[in-house]
Design a protein around this motif. Structure first.
Motif, PDB file in Angstrom:
ATOM      1  N   SER A  30       0.805  -1.213   0.000  1.00  0.00           N
ATOM      2  CA  SER A  30       0.000   0.000   0.000  1.00  0.00           C
ATOM      3  C   SER A  30       0.842   1.270   0.000  1.00  0.00           C
ATOM      4  N   ILE A  31       2.158   1.132   0.128  1.00  0.00           N
ATOM      5  CA  ILE A  31       3.032   2.299   0.186  1.00  0.00           C
ATOM      6  C   ILE A  31       3.047   3.027  -1.146  1.00  0.00           C
ATOM      7  N   TYR A  32       2.835   4.332  -1.085  1.00  0.00           N
ATOM      8  CA  TYR A  32       2.832   5.180  -2.269  1.00  0.00           C
ATOM      9  C   TYR A  32       4.196   5.824  -2.500  1.00  0.00           C
ATOM     10  N   ALA A  33       4.872   6.183  -1.413  1.00  0.00           N
ATOM     11  CA  ALA A  33       6.171   6.827  -1.515  1.00  0.00           C
ATOM     12  C   ALA A  33       7.000   6.523  -0.279  1.00  0.00           C
ATOM     13  N   MET A  34       8.302   6.505  -0.460  1.00  0.00           N
ATOM     14  CA  MET A  34       9.225   6.378   0.649  1.00  0.00           C
ATOM     15  C   MET A  34      10.263   7.479   0.545  1.00  0.00           C
ATOM     16  N   ALA A  35      10.801   7.862   1.678  1.00  0.00           N
ATOM     17  CA  ALA A  35      11.718   8.992   1.709  1.00  0.00           C
ATOM     18  C   ALA A  35      12.755   8.818   2.797  1.00  0.00           C
ATOM     19  N   ALA A  40      20.255  16.227  12.671  1.00  0.00           N
ATOM     20  CA  ALA A  40      21.519  16.430  13.357  1.00  0.00           C
ATOM     21  C   ALA A  40      21.248  16.966  14.754  1.00  0.00           C
ATOM     22  N   PRO A  41      22.176  16.779  15.686  1.00  0.00           N
ATOM     23  CA  PRO A  41      21.980  17.287  17.046  1.00  0.00           C
ATOM     24  C   PRO A  41      21.698  18.782  17.059  1.00  0.00           C
ATOM     25  N   GLY A  42      20.658  19.181  17.765  1.00  0.00           N
ATOM     26  CA  GLY A  42      20.302  20.583  17.872  1.00  0.00           C
ATOM     27  C   GLY A  42      19.574  21.148  16.675  1.00  0.00           C
ATOM     28  N   LYS A  43      19.282  20.327  15.687  1.00  0.00           N
ATOM     29  CA  LYS A  43      18.603  20.797  14.491  1.00  0.00           C
ATOM     30  C   LYS A  43      17.279  20.069  14.294  1.00  0.00           C
ATOM     31  N   GLU A  44      16.424  20.666  13.490  1.00  0.00           N
ATOM     32  CA  GLU A  44      15.159  20.046  13.139  1.00  0.00           C
ATOM     33  C   GLU A  44      15.378  18.967  12.088  1.00  0.00           C
ATOM     34  N   ARG A  45      14.474  18.024  12.050  1.00  0.00           N
ATOM     35  CA  ARG A  45      14.506  17.000  11.024  1.00  0.00           C
ATOM     36  C   ARG A  45      14.293  17.630   9.653  1.00  0.00           C
ATOM     37  N   GLU A  46      15.071  17.216   8.662  1.00  0.00           N
ATOM     38  CA  GLU A  46      14.952  17.777   7.333  1.00  0.00           C
ATOM     39  C   GLU A  46      14.803  16.687   6.281  1.00  0.00           C
ATOM     40  N   PHE A  47      14.108  17.024   5.229  1.00  0.00           N
ATOM     41  CA  PHE A  47      13.909  16.131   4.106  1.00  0.00           C
ATOM     42  C   PHE A  47      15.192  15.971   3.313  1.00  0.00           C
ATOM     43  N   VAL A  48      15.459  14.753   2.846  1.00  0.00           N
ATOM     44  CA  VAL A  48      16.655  14.470   2.056  1.00  0.00           C
ATOM     45  C   VAL A  48      16.295  14.044   0.632  1.00  0.00           C
ATOM     46  N   ALA A  49      15.485  12.995   0.505  1.00  0.00           N
ATOM     47  CA  ALA A  49      15.150  12.460  -0.810  1.00  0.00           C
ATOM     48  C   ALA A  49      13.906  11.599  -0.708  1.00  0.00           C
ATOM     49  N   ALA A  50      13.197  11.455  -1.821  1.00  0.00           N
ATOM     50  CA  ALA A  50      11.990  10.638  -1.851  1.00  0.00           C
ATOM     51  C   ALA A  50      11.899   9.859  -3.152  1.00  0.00           C
ATOM     52  N   PHE A  51      11.277   8.695  -3.066  1.00  0.00           N
ATOM     53  CA  PHE A  51      10.983   7.865  -4.226  1.00  0.00           C
ATOM     54  C   PHE A  51       9.490   7.602  -4.223  1.00  0.00           C
ATOM     55  N   ASN A  52       8.866   7.784  -5.379  1.00  0.00           N
ATOM     56  CA  ASN A  52       7.412   7.688  -5.497  1.00  0.00           C
ATOM     57  C   ASN A  52       6.989   6.513  -6.377  1.00  0.00           C
ATOM     58  N   TRP A  53       5.958   5.770  -5.889  1.00  0.00           N
ATOM     59  CA  TRP A  53       5.305   4.723  -6.665  1.00  0.00           C
ATOM     60  C   TRP A  53       3.900   5.163  -7.010  1.00  0.00           C
ATOM     61  N   PRO A  54       3.386   4.802  -8.186  1.00  0.00           N
ATOM     62  CA  PRO A  54       4.094   4.215  -9.330  1.00  0.00           C
ATOM     63  C   PRO A  54       4.847   5.274 -10.125  1.00  0.00           C
ATOM     64  N   GLY A  56       8.156   5.794 -10.332  1.00  0.00           N
ATOM     65  CA  GLY A  56       9.550   5.883  -9.951  1.00  0.00           C
ATOM     66  C   GLY A  56      10.150   7.275  -9.997  1.00  0.00           C
ATOM     67  N   THR A  57       9.339   8.300  -9.790  1.00  0.00           N
ATOM     68  CA  THR A  57       9.873   9.658  -9.753  1.00  0.00           C
ATOM     69  C   THR A  57      10.603   9.891  -8.440  1.00  0.00           C
ATOM     70  N   THR A  69      21.696   9.617  -4.341  1.00  0.00           N
ATOM     71  CA  THR A  69      20.752   9.010  -5.266  1.00  0.00           C
ATOM     72  C   THR A  69      19.846   8.051  -4.511  1.00  0.00           C
ATOM     73  N   ILE A  70      18.543   8.240  -4.644  1.00  0.00           N
ATOM     74  CA  ILE A  70      17.585   7.319  -4.051  1.00  0.00           C
ATOM     75  C   ILE A  70      17.085   6.380  -5.131  1.00  0.00           C
ATOM     76  N   SER A  71      16.954   5.106  -4.793  1.00  0.00           N
ATOM     77  CA  SER A  71      16.463   4.114  -5.734  1.00  0.00           C
ATOM     78  C   SER A  71      15.639   3.084  -4.986  1.00  0.00           C
TER      79      SER A  71
END
Length: 119
Positions: A30-35, A40-54, A56-57, A69-71
């Protein structure tokens, strides 16, 4: 429910490479996308990369574009993150996340894997 498990973190020198893996289990089909996110210590969580189904964007944060590179896994739901030309500022705990189509928010999270880049 979806369960995520990350692996592949470690200690590397600046300019080196690491490959992270994140496998999904449970209702993984059922997963549509993973990321990948990082914190880092003292910092907010930040987005790095995502892979989308269907389809493969992919999507990348500007800070890692051209270096990371995310795959996707073949034959199972999961993602890799190939990290090249690592910099000390890449040091963080890296978290794998997943979402369904609806709601369009990442609400499944792995336990995290530590990446440390020495200068």
């Amino acid at each position: 429910q979806v369960q995520l498990v990350e692996s592949g973190g470690g200690l590397v020198q600046a300019g080196g490479s690491l490959r992270l893996s994140c496998g999904a289990s449970g209702r993984a089909l059922s997963i549509y996308a993973m990321a990948w996110f990082r914190q880092a210590p003292g910092k907010e969580r930040e987005f790095v990369a995502a892979f989308n189904w269907p389809g493969g964007t992919t999507n990348y944060a500007d800070s890692v574009k051209g270096r990371f590179t995310i795959s996707s896994y073949i034959g199972a739901k999961g993602v890799y993150l190939q990290m090249n030309s690592l910099k000390p500022e890449d040091t963080a705990t890296y978290y794998c996340a997943a979402r369904r189509d609806n709601p369009p928010t990442y609400n499944y999270w792995g336990q995290g894997t530590q990446v440390t880049v020495s200068s």
